[in-house]
Design a protein around this motif. Structure first.
Motif, PDB file in Angstrom:
ATOM      1  N   VAL A 197       0.837  -1.207   0.000  1.00 30.10           N
ATOM      2  CA  VAL A 197       0.000   0.000   0.000  1.00 30.10           C
ATOM      3  C   VAL A 197       0.871   1.257   0.000  1.00 30.10           C
ATOM      4  N   LEU A 198       1.908   1.268   0.841  1.00 31.23           N
ATOM      5  CA  LEU A 198       2.781   2.439   0.920  1.00 31.23           C
ATOM      6  C   LEU A 198       3.533   2.668  -0.391  1.00 31.23           C
ATOM      7  N   LEU A 199       3.971   1.610  -1.030  1.00 30.79           N
ATOM      8  CA  LEU A 199       4.658   1.747  -2.311  1.00 30.79           C
ATOM      9  C   LEU A 199       3.703   2.255  -3.388  1.00 30.79           C
ATOM     10  N   PHE A 200       2.471   1.757  -3.373  1.00 29.26           N
ATOM     11  CA  PHE A 200       1.477   2.199  -4.346  1.00 29.26           C
ATOM     12  C   PHE A 200       1.125   3.666  -4.139  1.00 29.26           C
ATOM     13  N   VAL A 201       0.963   4.068  -2.888  1.00 30.56           N
ATOM     14  CA  VAL A 201       0.651   5.464  -2.570  1.00 30.56           C
ATOM     15  C   VAL A 201       1.767   6.386  -3.047  1.00 30.56           C
ATOM     16  N   GLY A 202       3.011   5.888  -3.016  1.00 27.05           N
ATOM     17  CA  GLY A 202       4.148   6.693  -3.450  1.00 27.05           C
ATOM     18  C   GLY A 202       4.296   6.796  -4.948  1.00 27.05           C
ATOM     19  N   GLY A 203       3.465   6.083  -5.707  1.00 21.54           N
ATOM     20  CA  GLY A 203       3.505   6.211  -7.153  1.00 21.54           C
ATOM     21  C   GLY A 203       3.928   4.967  -7.905  1.00 21.54           C
ATOM     22  N   MET A 204       4.223   3.883  -7.205  1.00 21.39           N
ATOM     23  CA  MET A 204       4.588   2.637  -7.874  1.00 21.39           C
ATOM     24  C   MET A 204       3.324   1.973  -8.410  1.00 21.39           C
ATOM     25  N   SER A 205       3.429   1.301  -9.539  1.00 24.33           N
ATOM     26  CA  SER A 205       2.262   0.604 -10.097  1.00 24.33           C
ATOM     27  C   SER A 205       1.828  -0.520  -9.155  1.00 24.33           C
ATOM     28  N   VAL A 206       0.565  -0.929  -9.291  1.00 23.14           N
ATOM     29  CA  VAL A 206       0.053  -2.002  -8.430  1.00 23.14           C
ATOM     30  C   VAL A 206       0.894  -3.264  -8.592  1.00 23.14           C
ATOM     31  N   PHE A 207       1.204  -3.607  -9.821  1.00 23.91           N
ATOM     32  CA  PHE A 207       1.983  -4.823 -10.084  1.00 23.91           C
ATOM     33  C   PHE A 207       3.354  -4.751  -9.427  1.00 23.91           C
ATOM     34  N   ASP A 208       4.083  -3.648  -9.645  1.00 28.09           N
ATOM     35  CA  ASP A 208       5.421  -3.511  -9.068  1.00 28.09           C
ATOM     36  C   ASP A 208       5.373  -3.422  -7.548  1.00 28.09           C
ATOM     37  N   ALA A 209       4.349  -2.756  -7.012  1.00 34.44           N
ATOM     38  CA  ALA A 209       4.228  -2.629  -5.555  1.00 34.44           C
ATOM     39  C   ALA A 209       4.026  -3.999  -4.910  1.00 34.44           C
ATOM     40  N   VAL A 210       3.148  -4.811  -5.497  1.00 30.64           N
ATOM     41  CA  VAL A 210       2.902  -6.155  -4.952  1.00 30.64           C
ATOM     42  C   VAL A 210       4.148  -7.025  -5.079  1.00 30.64           C
ATOM     43  N   CYS A 211       4.785  -6.983  -6.242  1.00 33.66           N
ATOM     44  CA  CYS A 211       5.986  -7.805  -6.449  1.00 33.66           C
ATOM     45  C   CYS A 211       7.106  -7.422  -5.487  1.00 33.66           C
ATOM     46  N   HIS A 212       7.321  -6.125  -5.281  1.00 28.56           N
ATOM     47  CA  HIS A 212       8.392  -5.704  -4.370  1.00 28.56           C
ATOM     48  C   HIS A 212       8.033  -5.995  -2.909  1.00 28.56           C
ATOM     49  N   ALA A 213       6.751  -5.913  -2.562  1.00 26.04           N
ATOM     50  CA  ALA A 213       6.341  -6.303  -1.208  1.00 26.04           C
ATOM     51  C   ALA A 213       6.530  -7.802  -1.012  1.00 26.04           C
ATOM     52  N   PHE A 214       6.206  -8.585  -2.061  1.00 24.78           N
ATOM     53  CA  PHE A 214       6.397 -10.033  -2.008  1.00 24.78           C
ATOM     54  C   PHE A 214       7.860 -10.422  -1.840  1.00 24.78           C
ATOM     55  N   THR A 215       8.780  -9.567  -2.269  1.00 24.03           N
ATOM     56  CA  THR A 215      10.197  -9.937  -2.210  1.00 24.03           C
ATOM     57  C   THR A 215      10.985  -9.171  -1.149  1.00 24.03           C
ATOM     58  N   THR A 216      10.346  -8.201  -0.492  1.00 25.05           N
ATOM     59  CA  THR A 216      11.012  -7.496   0.609  1.00 25.05           C
ATOM     60  C   THR A 216      10.817  -8.231   1.924  1.00 25.05           C
ATOM     61  N   MET A 217       9.573  -8.573   2.242  1.00 31.76           N
ATOM     62  CA  MET A 217       9.303  -9.215   3.530  1.00 31.76           C
ATOM     63  C   MET A 217       9.984 -10.567   3.686  1.00 31.76           C
ATOM     64  N   PRO A 218      10.147 -11.375   2.636  1.00 33.24           N
ATOM     65  CA  PRO A 218      10.921 -12.610   2.795  1.00 33.24           C
ATOM     66  C   PRO A 218      12.425 -12.381   2.686  1.00 33.24           C
ATOM     67  N   THR A 219      12.827 -11.090   2.597  1.00 33.38           N
ATOM     68  CA  THR A 219      14.230 -10.713   2.375  1.00 33.38           C
ATOM     69  C   THR A 219      14.797 -11.496   1.189  1.00 33.38           C
ATOM     70  N   GLY A 220      14.051 -11.450   0.077  1.00 28.53           N
ATOM     71  CA  GLY A 220      14.460 -12.185  -1.118  1.00 28.53           C
ATOM     72  C   GLY A 220      15.224 -11.340  -2.112  1.00 28.53           C
ATOM     73  N   GLY A 221      14.653 -10.178  -2.495  1.00 26.48           N
ATOM     74  CA  GLY A 221      15.390  -9.260  -3.339  1.00 26.48           C
ATOM     75  C   GLY A 221      15.154  -9.351  -4.829  1.00 26.48           C
ATOM     76  N   PHE A 222      14.283 -10.262  -5.287  1.00 22.19           N
ATOM     77  CA  PHE A 222      13.957 -10.266  -6.712  1.00 22.19           C
ATOM     78  C   PHE A 222      13.188  -8.977  -7.033  1.00 22.19           C
ATOM     79  N   SER A 223      13.660  -8.251  -8.032  1.00 25.66           N
ATOM     80  CA  SER A 223      12.980  -7.039  -8.462  1.00 25.66           C
ATOM     81  C   SER A 223      12.392  -7.263  -9.848  1.00 25.66           C
ATOM     82  N   THR A 224      11.482  -6.393 -10.251  1.00 28.14           N
ATOM     83  CA  THR A 224      10.902  -6.471 -11.588  1.00 28.14           C
ATOM     84  C   THR A 224      11.684  -5.612 -12.580  1.00 28.14           C
ATOM     85  N   LEU A 225      12.768  -4.987 -12.111  1.00 25.96           N
ATOM     86  CA  LEU A 225      13.546  -4.074 -12.949  1.00 25.96           C
ATOM     87  C   LEU A 225      14.979  -4.574 -13.100  1.00 25.96           C
ATOM     88  N   ASN A 226      15.591  -4.249 -14.215  1.00 24.72           N
ATOM     89  CA  ASN A 226      16.954  -4.729 -14.496  1.00 24.72           C
ATOM     90  C   ASN A 226      17.969  -4.224 -13.485  1.00 24.72           C
TER      91      ASN A 226
END
Length: 482
Positions: A197-226
Motif C-alpha cells: 500500500v505504501l509503495l502504491f501510494v508513493g507512485g509505484m504501479s500495483v503490479f510492481d508494488a505487490v511484487c516488491h512487497a512479495f520480495t522485501t518481507m521474505p528478504t528475497g530481493g527479486f525485483s521487476t527491474l533490471n
C-alpha cells in the motif's frame, strides 16, 4: 523411518505448489502475455505428480512424526518444490535451459535472490509474479504454511517447525504449533500488505508494488527491474523498503508481541538491540567513508549507506548503488554484513546475530577460564542462562558453515571461476543474500557460472535456507539406521 508418511506430506506440498500457480496465471491473463501456457503446463505437471505421490503413500491422519521424519520431509519437500517451481520458467523462452530454471526457482524459494536473468524487464508479467510469489512463500516457509493450513499434520507439526524455522531456539508462541504458524503468517501477511500500500501510494504501479512487497518481507530481493530498486531514483521508495527490510530482519515473534500491545518487546530483546545497534554503527561508518568520495551530498550518502547495509545484512539483496566502486573499508563492511546476517526467527539468512552474540560470549568465557580455571561461568543472554547444548550446537553450526563455505568455494574455483567470484558466489548463496562481488556483484548476475557450478550453488542455497543441519544430516549414516 516411515517413508509412506514422509512422501505423503511431500505430495501435499507439491499439490499446494501447483495450486499457487493460479495467481500468476490470472496475472498473465490480465496482461495477455505469454506466461499462461508455461504456467498451465507447470501447474498441471506439479498437481499430477503431487497427487500421485500422495496417493501412492497413504498414511494415517494423526500419526506422530519423529524428529528424523520431520527433517527428511523438510529437506525433500524444499528440493521437490524447487524443481516444481522451475517448470513454468523451463517451459518459457526466458531461460536457456533446465539448470537455469531450477537455479532461479530455488533462489526464489530459499529467498536468496541470485538470478541468471540479464533482461528481467523482458520477462512476461505472469512469470515475474510467480518469481516474486515463490520468494514470499519461501520466506516464512512452505512447511510452516502447511502446518498452519493442514490439520492432518497435527501432532507432528513441531518436528517440521523445528526442522525449518531459522533459529537455534524456535519460539513457540502458542501451545499448539499450528496456532503458532498461523500467527507468524498473519504478521507476515500484514506487513506485506502494508508495504504494498505504501509503495502504491508513493507512485509505484500495483503490479510492481505487490511484487516488491512479495520480495522485501521474505528478504528475497527479486525485483521487476533490471537495475533493481535503484532504477526508480526515488528516496521515498528507498526509505519505505529500508524500513520493511529492517522489520523483516527482526524476529517475527517480537513483532507479534509488539502488535499485542507490548511496545518494549523489541528493546528488551538483546538480539534485537544488537541487530539494530549494529545496523546503525555500520551505516554511520560507511556514510563517513563514502561521503565526499562517492557521493557529494550527505543525504545521498546516508541513504545509499542505509539502503545497502539494510539490504545486505538482512540478506535481501536489493541494490541502489554499485558498492564495488566504494572504498575498500566500505566493501569490507558490506562483506561483514553478508556473514553476520539478520536476527534468528526472521526471514533473513546468514549466520544470524544470535549465533554471533553467543560465539562472542563463549569465546570470552574461555578466555576468562584461562585466568580463572576453576570458575564456573554460565553464558547468559537477556538474563537467562544459555544451555550448554545450545552453545555446542552454535559452535558446530559455525564450523560446518565455514567448512562448507570453503569446500564449495574450492569446488567452484576448480571449475575455472576466478577466486574472488568463487568466494563471493558461495557466500551470497549459502548466506541467501543474492548479489556478491566480482563477477556476481550487484550490477552482474550468475548467468556466466558453469552449469555444474550452478548446481553447486543450488546446493548452497538449500544449505543456507535450511540452516545446514536439516540438509547435511541426510548424509550422516546414523540418520538412516534404526
Amino acid at each position: 523411518m516411515r517413508w509412506g508418511h514422509t512422501f505423503s506430506v511431500v505430495g501435499i506440498l507439491l499439490v499446494f505448489c501447483g495450486l499457487a500457480m493460479a495467481l500468476p496465471m490470472l496475472v498473465g491473463l490480465y496482461y495477455q502475455d505469454q506466461s499462461i501456457i508455461p504456467l498451465a503446463k507447470g501447474m498441471g505437471i506439479t498437481l499430477l505428480v503431487g497427487a500421485m505421490v500422495y496417493l501412492a503413500a497413504p498414511t494415517k491422519k494423526q500419526e506422530t512424526l519423529s524428529h528424523r521424519e520431520g527433517m527428511a520431509i523438510v529437506a525433500l519437500g524444499w528440493a521437490a518444490v524447487g524443481v516444481a517451481g522451475a517448470l513454468p520458467f523451463y517451459f518459457s523462452s526466458s531461460f536457456l535451459g533446465f539448470t537455469d530454471a531450477v537455479f532461479e526457482s530455488v533462489s526464489g524459494f530459499t529467498t536468496t535472490g541470485s538470478s541468471v536473468l540479464s533482461d528481467i524487464e523482458g520477462v512476461s508479467k505472469g512469470l515475474l509474479m510467480w518469481r516474486s510469489m515463490i520468494q514470499w512463500l519461501g520466506g516464512m516457509g512452505i512447511i510452516v504454511l502447511s502446518v498452519a493450513i493442514l490439520p492432518f499434520l497435527g501432532v507432528g507439526g513441531m518436528q517440521l517447525y523445528k526442522a525449518e524455522v531459522p533459529t537455534p531456539v524456535p519460539d513457540k508462541l502458542k501451545p499448539r504449533i499450528r496456532d503458532t504458524a498461523v500467527i507468524l503468517w498473519q504478521v507476515y501477511a500484514l506487513f506485506t500488505v502494508l508495504e504494498a500500500v505504501l509503495l502504491f501510494v508513493g507512485g509505484m504501479s500495483v503490479f510492481d508494488a505487490v511484487c516488491h512487497a512479495f520480495t522485501t518481507m521474505p528478504t528475497g530481493g527479486f525485483s521487476t527491474l533490471n537495475t533493481s530498486v535503484g532504477q526508480y531514483h526515488s528516496p521515498y521508495f528507498e526509505w519505505v523498503i529500508i524500513f520493511f527490510m529492517i522489520v523483516a530482519g527482526i524476529n517475527f515473534s517480537l513483532h507479534f508481541q509488539l502488535l499485542r500491545g507490548k511496545p518494549m518487546a523489541l528493546w528488551k530483546d538483546p538480539e534485537c538491540r544488537f541487530f539494530l545497534g549494529l545496523v546503525l554503527v555500520l551505516v554511520a561508518v560507511i556514510t563517513l567513508d563514502i561521503h565526499g568520495k562517492v557521493f557529494s551530498s550527505l543525504n545521498e550518502s546516508i541513504r545509499a549507506s542505509a539502503f545497502q547495509v539494510s539490504s545486505i545484512i538482512t540478506t535481501t539483496g536489493y541494490a541502489t548503488a554499485d558498492y564495488e566502486l566504494w572504498p575498500a573499508l566500505s566493501q569490507l563492511l558490506i562483506m561483514f554484513c553478508m556473514v553476520v546476517g539478520a536476527s534468528a526467527g526472521s526471514t533473513g539468512g546468514g549466520i544470524k546475530c544470535l549465533r554471533v552474540m553467543l560465539l562472542f560470549k563463549y569465546c570470552y568465557r574461555e578466555l576468562f577460564r584461562m585466568i580463572h580455571p576453576r570458575a564456573v561461568i554460565p553464558v547468559k543472554l537477556g538474563g537467562r542462562v544459555v544451555p550448554e547444548e545450545v552453545l555446542h550446537s552454535v559452535c558446530a553450526f559455525f564450523v560446518l558453515y565455514m567448512g562448507l563455505f570453503a569446500i564449495s568455494a574450492l569446488g567452484l574455483a576448480a571449475m575455472g571461476v576466478d577466486l574472488v567470484t568463487s568466494m563471493a558466489a558461495v557466500a551470497a548463496t549459502i548466506g541467501n543474500i543474492g548479489p556478491g562481488i566480482g563477477g556476481v556483484g550487484p550490477m552482474d548476475n550468475f548467468a556466466n557460472i558453469p552449469l555444474a557450478g550452478k548446481w553447486l550453488l543450488v546446493w548452497c542455497m538449500l544449505l543456507g535456507r535450511l540452516e545446514i543441519y536439516t540438509v547435511i544430516i541426510l548424509f550422516v549414516p546414523e540418520f538412516w539406521r534404526k
